[in-house]
Design an enzyme around this catalytic site. Structure first.
Site, PDB file in Angstrom:
ATOM      1  CD  GLU A  71      11.803 -31.166  18.579  1.00 41.54           C
ATOM      2  OE1 GLU A  71      11.863 -32.301  18.049  1.00 41.54           O
ATOM      3  OE2 GLU A  71      12.154 -30.937  19.752  1.00 41.54           O
ATOM      4  CG  ASN A  84      12.792 -27.352  20.909  1.00 39.77           C
ATOM      5  OD1 ASN A  84      12.064 -26.930  20.003  1.00 39.77           O
ATOM      6  ND2 ASN A  84      13.285 -28.582  20.919  1.00 39.77           N
ATOM      7  CE  LYS A  88      11.354 -31.292  23.474  1.00 38.79           C
ATOM      8  NZ  LYS A  88      12.237 -31.820  22.393  1.00 38.79           N
ATOM      9  CD  GLU A 137      15.564 -31.591  22.501  1.00 44.09           C
ATOM     10  OE1 GLU A 137      14.810 -30.677  22.854  1.00 44.09           O
ATOM     11  OE2 GLU A 137      15.155 -32.676  22.036  1.00 44.09           O
ATOM     12  CB  CYS A 197       9.683 -33.651  20.265  1.00 42.46           C
ATOM     13  SG  CYS A 197      10.409 -35.238  19.803  1.00 42.46           S
ATOM     14  CG  ASN A 218      13.398 -33.151  14.660  1.00 43.55           C
ATOM     15  OD1 ASN A 218      13.997 -33.192  13.594  1.00 43.55           O
ATOM     16  ND2 ASN A 218      12.667 -32.106  15.026  1.00 43.55           N
TER      17      ASN A 218
HETATM   18  N1  CDV Z   1      13.295 -34.210  19.950  1.00 46.87           N
HETATM   19  C1  CDV Z   1      12.933 -35.032  20.971  1.00 46.87           C
HETATM   20  O1  CDV Z   1      12.391 -34.589  21.983  1.00 46.87           O
HETATM   21  N2  CDV Z   1      13.227 -36.347  20.812  1.00 46.87           N
HETATM   22  C2  CDV Z   1      12.970 -37.335  21.830  1.00 46.87           C
HETATM   23  C3  CDV Z   1      13.907 -38.514  21.728  1.00 46.87           C
HETATM   24  C4  CDV Z   1      15.281 -38.175  22.086  1.00 46.87           C
HETATM   25  C5  CDV Z   1      13.488 -39.623  22.685  1.00 46.87           C
HETATM   26  C6  CDV Z   1      11.545 -37.869  21.760  1.00 46.87           C
HETATM   27  O2  CDV Z   1      10.896 -37.959  22.818  1.00 46.87           O
HETATM   28  O3  CDV Z   1      11.082 -38.274  20.689  1.00 46.87           O
END
Ligand code: CDV
Length: 309
Positions: free
Chosen positions: A47, A110, A127, A146, A172, A197
């Site tokens: 990501e 994103n 996203k 975000e 993510c 991430n």
């Molecule tokens: N980049 C993300 O979406 N990170 C989230 C953290 C903040 C919980 C994740 O779900 O990994």
């Protein structure tokens, strides 16, 4: 015809705040070349792979935020990735911050794209599940803005035909939501590609910090098994500025088993030969949707956002 896709999960180590896109792309091109040498036909990057994970900072000026976004893809900085893919005949997934303009307005997403072995974009995903918060919260050791910097994705969860199979994407936090995988599963998805991430420390519930790696694999393995699909999860890992990001990049079979996993928190390739026909082991048996699903009983899932209990 064989439907074995050799996949490289191309984990990235940290990208420093002052590291240029050109430098990040150089690292990715090196990984792509090594992946090709090792037989890969598809390389999956994390990501927001072109810069540091910028939502960890509060910026007052929109221009400071926009500096992390791409108005065009490919562009001068990322063209080498597309050229290398075309040169090597390797497909790839790339996560980046997308600044799209429509109706004269800027929209921030994103985003991830799927690029085939001729260097052509064949799929885009934005996203859907944006974690974190929309206002500056100075009590946190680092921000997760975000919800401030991005709009929720507007493309749903499409799947794309490539390499003789059906590929889906998510990003993510999406992986923590079963709906993400189920929508793609219903579309016959055979491999979900996803970058992440994930900070080791979760400020609102630090008592769960020691579970970050477990939860990462738990949700991806469940998504794979419950939908009979391969899942390729790829981290940006390691200590990025003041924040530790988990690694654990992995390739998961449709049975839910991890077949390959990263050993480091640095730039590293995780490779596996993935037979897309193995999806049928699950899709025609325990999770034969047409035979066993009972959607009439699931209405609440789309009729409500929060719980009703
Ligand atoms: N980049 C993300 O979406 N990170 C989230 C953290 C903040 C919980 C994740 O779900 O990994």
């Amino acid at each position: 015809m064989s439907r074995i896709v050799t996949v490289a999960a191309a984990q990235l180590g940290p990208i420093a705040r002052d590291e240029s896109r050109r430098s990040a792309v150089r690292r990715m091109v090196a990984l792509m070349r090594e992946a090709k040498d090792r037989g890969a036909g598809l390389v999956v990057f994390p990501e927001l792979a072109l810069t540091t994970f910028f939502p960890r900072w509060y910026f007052e000026r929109q221009s400071d935020v926009d500096a992390y976004f791409e108005r065009h893809m490919p562009n001068g900085d990322t063209q080498p990735l597309f050229d290398t893919a075309a040169d090597l005949g390797v497909a790839f997934y790339l996560g980046y911050a997308e600044l799209a303009e429509h109706d004269g307005q800027d929209h921030h997403f994103n985003t991830s794209i799927l690029v085939d072995g001729s260097g052509t974009v064949v799929g885009k995903y934005r996203k859907v599940h944006l974690p974190g918060h929309a206002e500056h919260e100075p009590w946190r050791p680092f921000q997760h803005l975000e919800k401030r910097y991005f709009e929720a994705g507007d493309l749903g969860f499409p799947v794309f035909d490539m390499l003789g199979g059906k590929f889906g994407m998510c990003i993510c936090n999406d992986r923590r939501w079963p709906e993400t995988f189920r929508v793609m599963g219903l579309r016959g998805c055979e491999m979900v590609l996803l970058g992440y991430n994930t900070p080791r420390h979760y400020p609102p519930a630090p008592e769960h910090d020691h579970l970050q790696d477990f939860h990462n694999h738990l949700v991806m393995q469940a998504g794979a098994y419950q939908n009979g699909t391969w899942v390729v999860g790829v981290a940006k890992a390691g200590r990025e500025e003041d924040c530790d990001l988990i690694g654990g990049s992995c390739i998961i079979a449709p049975t839910g088993e991890i077949v390959a996993q990263a050993k480091t928190l640095e730039d590293e390739l995780v490779m596996a030969d993935c037979d897309l026909d193995r999806c049928q082991e699950i899709k025609t048996n325990i999770f034969n949707f047409a035979l066993h699903r009972e959607p009439e009983n699931y209405r609440l899932i789309v009729e409500t956002k929060g719980g009703i209990g």
